[in-house]
Design a protein around this motif. Structure first.
Motif, mmCIF file in Angstrom:
data_model
loop_
_atom_site.group_PDB
_atom_site.id
_atom_site.type_symbol
_atom_site.label_atom_id
_atom_site.label_comp_id
_atom_site.label_asym_id
_atom_site.label_seq_id
_atom_site.Cartn_x
_atom_site.Cartn_y
_atom_site.Cartn_z
ATOM 1 N N VAL A 248 0.887 -1.172 0.056
ATOM 2 C CA VAL A 248 0.017 0.170 -0.012
ATOM 3 C C VAL A 248 0.904 1.270 0.021
ATOM 4 O O VAL A 248 1.783 1.433 0.729
ATOM 5 N N ILE A 249 0.648 2.050 -0.990
ATOM 6 C CA ILE A 249 1.339 3.312 -0.792
ATOM 7 C C ILE A 249 0.236 4.448 -0.798
ATOM 8 O O ILE A 249 -0.630 4.729 -1.723
ATOM 9 N N THR A 250 0.213 4.923 0.215
ATOM 10 C CA THR A 250 -0.630 6.155 0.485
ATOM 11 C C THR A 250 -0.116 7.422 -0.277
ATOM 12 O O THR A 250 1.047 7.682 -0.590
ATOM 13 N N GLU A 251 -0.987 8.546 -0.010
ATOM 14 C CA GLU A 251 -0.530 10.066 -0.451
ATOM 15 C C GLU A 251 0.614 10.391 -0.048
ATOM 16 O O GLU A 251 1.589 11.058 -0.496
ATOM 17 N N LEU A 252 0.701 10.224 1.630
ATOM 18 C CA LEU A 252 1.602 10.675 2.493
ATOM 19 C C LEU A 252 2.951 9.996 1.766
ATOM 20 O O LEU A 252 4.042 10.706 1.798
ATOM 21 N N PHE A 434 3.101 1.360 8.993
ATOM 22 C CA PHE A 434 3.470 0.259 8.264
ATOM 23 C C PHE A 434 1.781 0.040 7.816
ATOM 24 O O PHE A 434 1.002 -0.413 8.525
ATOM 25 N N HIS A 435 1.456 0.337 6.480
ATOM 26 C CA HIS A 435 0.221 -0.140 6.002
ATOM 27 C C HIS A 435 0.033 -1.490 5.272
ATOM 28 O O HIS A 435 -1.032 -1.666 5.064
ATOM 29 N N GLY A 436 1.258 -2.228 5.398
ATOM 30 C CA GLY A 436 0.782 -3.588 5.111
ATOM 31 C C GLY A 436 0.515 -3.899 3.624
ATOM 32 O O GLY A 436 0.675 -2.933 2.525
ATOM 33 N N TYR A 437 -0.006 -4.861 3.375
ATOM 34 C CA TYR A 437 -0.245 -5.547 2.004
ATOM 35 C C TYR A 437 -2.013 -5.492 1.761
ATOM 36 O O TYR A 437 -2.700 -5.963 2.640
ATOM 37 N N ALA A 438 -2.220 -5.009 0.760
ATOM 38 C CA ALA A 438 -3.823 -4.876 0.656
ATOM 39 C C ALA A 438 -4.313 -6.350 0.220
ATOM 40 O O ALA A 438 -3.946 -6.945 -0.142
ATOM 41 N N GLY A 439 -5.267 -6.445 1.163
ATOM 42 C CA GLY A 439 -6.161 -7.793 1.050
ATOM 43 C C GLY A 439 -5.647 -8.912 1.455
ATOM 44 O O GLY A 439 -6.079 -10.084 1.264
ATOM 45 N N ASP A 440 -4.522 -8.901 2.494
ATOM 46 C CA ASP A 440 -3.722 -9.945 2.784
ATOM 47 C C ASP A 440 -3.321 -9.682 4.263
ATOM 48 O O ASP A 440 -2.237 -9.540 4.495
ATOM 49 N N SER A 441 -4.131 -9.678 5.320
ATOM 50 C CA SER A 441 -3.915 -9.510 6.569
ATOM 51 C C SER A 441 -2.922 -10.410 7.236
ATOM 52 O O SER A 441 -2.118 -10.159 8.092
ATOM 53 N N GLN A 442 -2.921 -11.886 6.632
ATOM 54 C CA GLN A 442 -1.957 -12.985 7.423
ATOM 55 C C GLN A 442 -0.515 -12.329 6.691
ATOM 56 O O GLN A 442 0.469 -12.599 7.690
ATOM 57 N N ARG A 450 6.117 -8.181 17.641
ATOM 58 C CA ARG A 450 5.354 -7.638 18.693
ATOM 59 C C ARG A 450 6.300 -7.828 20.024
ATOM 60 O O ARG A 450 7.029 -8.874 20.118
ATOM 61 N N ASP A 451 6.198 -7.080 21.067
ATOM 62 C CA ASP A 451 6.889 -7.120 22.312
ATOM 63 C C ASP A 451 8.426 -7.268 21.969
ATOM 64 O O ASP A 451 8.977 -8.190 22.414
ATOM 65 N N VAL A 452 8.890 -6.257 21.197
ATOM 66 C CA VAL A 452 10.392 -6.467 20.889
ATOM 67 C C VAL A 452 11.322 -6.254 21.986
ATOM 68 O O VAL A 452 12.261 -6.914 22.512
ATOM 69 N N LEU A 453 11.103 -4.814 22.340
ATOM 70 C CA LEU A 453 11.979 -4.000 23.565
ATOM 71 C C LEU A 453 11.294 -4.066 24.642
ATOM 72 O O LEU A 453 11.785 -3.816 25.914
ATOM 73 N N ALA A 454 9.832 -4.026 24.613
ATOM 74 C CA ALA A 454 8.799 -3.539 25.727
ATOM 75 C C ALA A 454 7.719 -4.034 25.477
ATOM 76 O O ALA A 454 7.080 -4.334 24.344
ATOM 77 N N LYS A 455 6.831 -4.594 26.271
ATOM 78 C CA LYS A 455 5.412 -5.217 26.321
ATOM 79 C C LYS A 455 4.715 -4.170 25.636
ATOM 80 O O LYS A 455 4.439 -3.170 25.921
ATOM 81 N N GLY A 456 3.904 -4.644 24.380
ATOM 82 C CA GLY A 456 3.119 -3.709 23.630
ATOM 83 C C GLY A 456 3.609 -3.091 22.667
ATOM 84 O O GLY A 456 2.963 -2.540 21.749
ATOM 85 N N ASP A 457 4.899 -3.169 22.428
ATOM 86 C CA ASP A 457 5.679 -2.367 21.248
ATOM 87 C C ASP A 457 5.599 -3.151 19.885
ATOM 88 O O ASP A 457 5.179 -4.439 19.860
ATOM 89 N N VAL A 458 5.418 -2.570 18.874
ATOM 90 C CA VAL A 458 5.410 -3.224 17.410
ATOM 91 C C VAL A 458 6.175 -2.696 16.592
ATOM 92 O O VAL A 458 6.540 -1.436 16.364
ATOM 93 N N TYR A 459 7.027 -3.646 15.790
ATOM 94 C CA TYR A 459 8.204 -3.258 14.977
ATOM 95 C C TYR A 459 7.934 -3.745 13.572
ATOM 96 O O TYR A 459 7.373 -5.059 13.265
ATOM 97 N N PHE A 460 8.265 -3.174 12.498
ATOM 98 C CA PHE A 460 8.211 -3.571 10.993
ATOM 99 C C PHE A 460 9.674 -4.553 10.832
ATOM 100 O O PHE A 460 10.712 -4.047 11.227
ATOM 101 N N ASN A 461 9.452 -5.780 10.533
ATOM 102 C CA ASN A 461 10.299 -6.839 10.210
ATOM 103 C C ASN A 461 10.701 -6.477 8.555
ATOM 104 O O ASN A 461 10.276 -6.880 7.884
#
Length: 615
Positions: A248-252, A434-442, A450-461
């Motif tokens: 997904v490529i947003t206008e921003l 991170f907007h991910g991939y259209a139509g493919d949540s998996q 998730r939970d990389v450096l602290a509980k609840g944080d989220v990172y892009f791999n």
């Protein structure tokens, strides 16, 4: 504004200290001034993009282009072969196309249109036309054929099932479309050729409608709902987790990626030469998009040619070139000429150039400023080599600090120290979404840690392994997962294996990449065991791979193994390569001229080793 004021005050205070202690600064932090200058540039670029999109109505990249068209209508935007297209030309051409698409097809904001075109000016004015209607564009890879193309076209995200989608193709891609036309029609997809007449039953011609349409802008209400979060396009990325996925490529994001050229020093008087495919983000967003952003000229070539590269640079007075690592290696492998340094190129902008190629390029072709960057189409951050350090993809800037955690055996994360290789992950925040991939949540979820450096944080791999040296310079090392890179594309071996397993005579198969002299990346090879009593059929395998796999993913070499302890370590297979003089197993070579996998003879092997046979 309070936060910004504090930031400005802090930077001002730091500058005062640095002015008082210049000697200590140079000794303790030799790149501090460059880090600070780059930090200021990045902050300014980010604020510019967000300020534009924060207006009412928002100022998108399309609006920036239209402003250039009003202020400098005669400025060349595109040069293609012998033709010149000014900003005004492209404005009017995209207006006509927008009117035709609206009237003929009823396109409206929020729909997605699939575009299947090679590098040509029509790609650009089609993109602009769709943007004027508030439609997103899905950029289909022209190398994809047969069944591999089908998942991309019918499922273009956001399309209303009762309204048409458009796949616009020139005559040279007619065969590819006709292969899948019955399936497309079954799914309700209408297909159009960019021509005055259609040679294919069931495919309509669109050019006549475009040429007859008015050239004034379509009504502004088409884009009334556009914001910075609106989806501008989908680019199919060949990542590490399978077949191409619609990033997904947003206008921003579109506006921010297009500003990469400006960050690296692109100017309005520059002439940018790109041979990179427009269905990928580097060619379309960085190359063409960068020219739309600053008002520069883009010289577009349909395909890369090492023999014509510098002749084109001289012919069009090129000042900036785009590259990927393979392209630069090909240039360095051409025979030396007396006029190698007779050109006006001042900057090279791209990614994937290895240190040895970088050094040879500068030696051969002169002191060109190389601006190497790192990033992924779907990623939420990247690096830019703003210091010119040979072989590096950039620096872990003291001001733009990033974390590179890896998992330990307990599932916790540690930061990799300098000199060691680690997985690059980037924290997902409001400013780095991170907007991910259209139509493919998996598949989107697979790229999230998730939970990389602290509980609840989220990172892009990122899926990439990087190394940072003691001076904080970053170096690309490898990709994680079972993948290799070939022809500028990432090949997921598990997906190719799953596809080849459908061939009637194959019992088991291992897919991997092997090194080939003079080629960047790895070339695909498949080691397979045949079913009991079955014979290898090179014609059948060629036809199957052509129909089901992109050309870059189809194995060039095949190795027939007789025993099936089978899933032996791929490291051994990679090391053994494809030398018929050293391997007892039968070897085959994908011969495009004969449309078959033919025996890999010592003569063919020698031609590949001597770089006389092009892959």
């Amino acid at each position: 504004m309070a936060v910004l004021g504090v930031l400005v005050a802090a930077v001002a205070g730091l500058l005062l200290v640095l002015l008082v202690l210049p000697a200590a600064t140079a000794r303790l932090a030799p790149f501090l001034w460059q880090d600070l200058a780059f930090f200021a540039t990045m902050v300014g670029s980010g604020l510019r993009c967000r300020r534009r999109l924060g207006r009412r109505p928002p100022v998108t990249l399309l609006d920036v282009f239209r402003q250039h068209a009003r202020e400098r209508p005669r400025q060349p935007l595109l040069r293609f072969q012998d033709a010149i297209y000014t900003f005004e030309d492209m404005e009017r051409a995209s207006n006509r196309a927008a009117w035709a698409l609206w009237r003929r097809l009823g396109l409206r904001g929020g729909l997605t249109v699939a575009v299947f075109l090679p590098n040509e000016p029509a790609y650009v004015w089609t993109w602009l036309a769709l943007a004027k209607l508030g439609c997103a564009m899905a950029c289909l890879n022209v190398n994809v054929r047969g069944r591999a193309l089908l998942p991309q076209v019918p499922t273009c995200p956001g399309a209303h099932p009762r309204l048409p989608q458009v796949s616009r193709v020139p005559a040279e891609l007619r065969e590819a479309v006709e292969e899948v036309l019955p399936d497309l029609q079954r799914d309700g997809v209408r297909v159009f050729y960019l021509s005055s007449a259609s040679p294919t039953p069931g495919v309509e011609a669109l050019l006549g409608d475009i040429e007859a349409a008015p050239d004034e802008p379509p009504p502004a209400w088409h884009r009334a709902g556009v914001t910075g979060d609106s989806r501008a396009m989908y680019i199919y990325t060949s990542g590490t987790t399978g077949l191409p996925k619609a990033a997904v490529i947003t206008e921003l994001k579109l506006l921010m990626v297009a500003s990469l050229g400006r960050i690296c020093g692109l100017r309005p008087d520059d002439v940018v030469y790109t041979t990179l495919p427009l269905y990928h983000s580097a060619g379309l967003l960085v190359g063409v998009g960068g020219c739309l952003d600053v008002g520069a000229t883009c010289v577009l070539r349909s395909k890369f040619s090492a023999s014509q590269f510098w002749s084109d640079c001289r012919r069009y007075n090129v000042t900036v070139i785009q590259y990927v690592g393979e392209l630069m290696r090909y240039l360095c492998n051409t025979p030396q000429r007396p006029d190698d340094r007779e050109h006006g190129v001042r900057m090279a902008l791209g990614n994937g150039m290895r240190a040895e190629v970088w050094k040879e390029f500068l030696r051969r072709f002169g002191p060109v400023a190389v601006c190497e960057f790192y990033g992924a189409t779907e990623g939420n951050a990247g690096f830019i080599n703003y210091t010119g350090k040979v072989g590096s993809i950039g620096r872990a800037n003291w001001f733009l600090k990033r974390d590179e955690p890896v998992r330990d055996k307990r599932g916790l994360c540690i930061r990799v120290p300098p000199g060691e290789t680690g997985l690059l992950v980037v924290k997902i925040t409001r400013n780095t979404p991170f907007h991910g991939y259209a139509g493919d949540s998996q598949k989107t979820e697979k790229k999230i840690l998730r939970d990389v450096l602290a509980k609840g944080d989220v990172y892009f791999n990122s899926g990439d392994l990087l190394m940072m040296d003691s001076e904080r310079f970053m170096y690309f090392q490898d990709r994680v997962g079972d993948t290799f890179r070939w022809k500028g594309e990432n090949v997921a071996t598990t997906e190719v294996e799953a596809t080849l397993a459908l061939v009637s005579f194959i019992q088991e198969v291992n897919v991997y990449g092997v090194a080939v002299p003079g080629c960047e990346g790895r070339c695909g090879m498949a080691a397979m065991c045949l079913k009991a009593g079955a014979a290898f059929d090179g014609d059948k395998l060629y036809a199957f791979t052509r129909e089901t796999l992109p050309s870059y993913a189809a194995p060039r070499f095949v190795r027939i193994q007789l025993t099936g302890t089978f899933k032996q370590c791929k490291t051994n297979l990679v090391r053994e390569g494809f030398d018929p003089g050293a391997i007892r197993d039968r070897l085959f070579f994908r011969d495009d001229a004969r449309r078959s996998y033919v025996p890999l003879t010592p003569q063919i092997f020698a031609a590949i080793q001597d770089m006389k046979l092009s892959l």
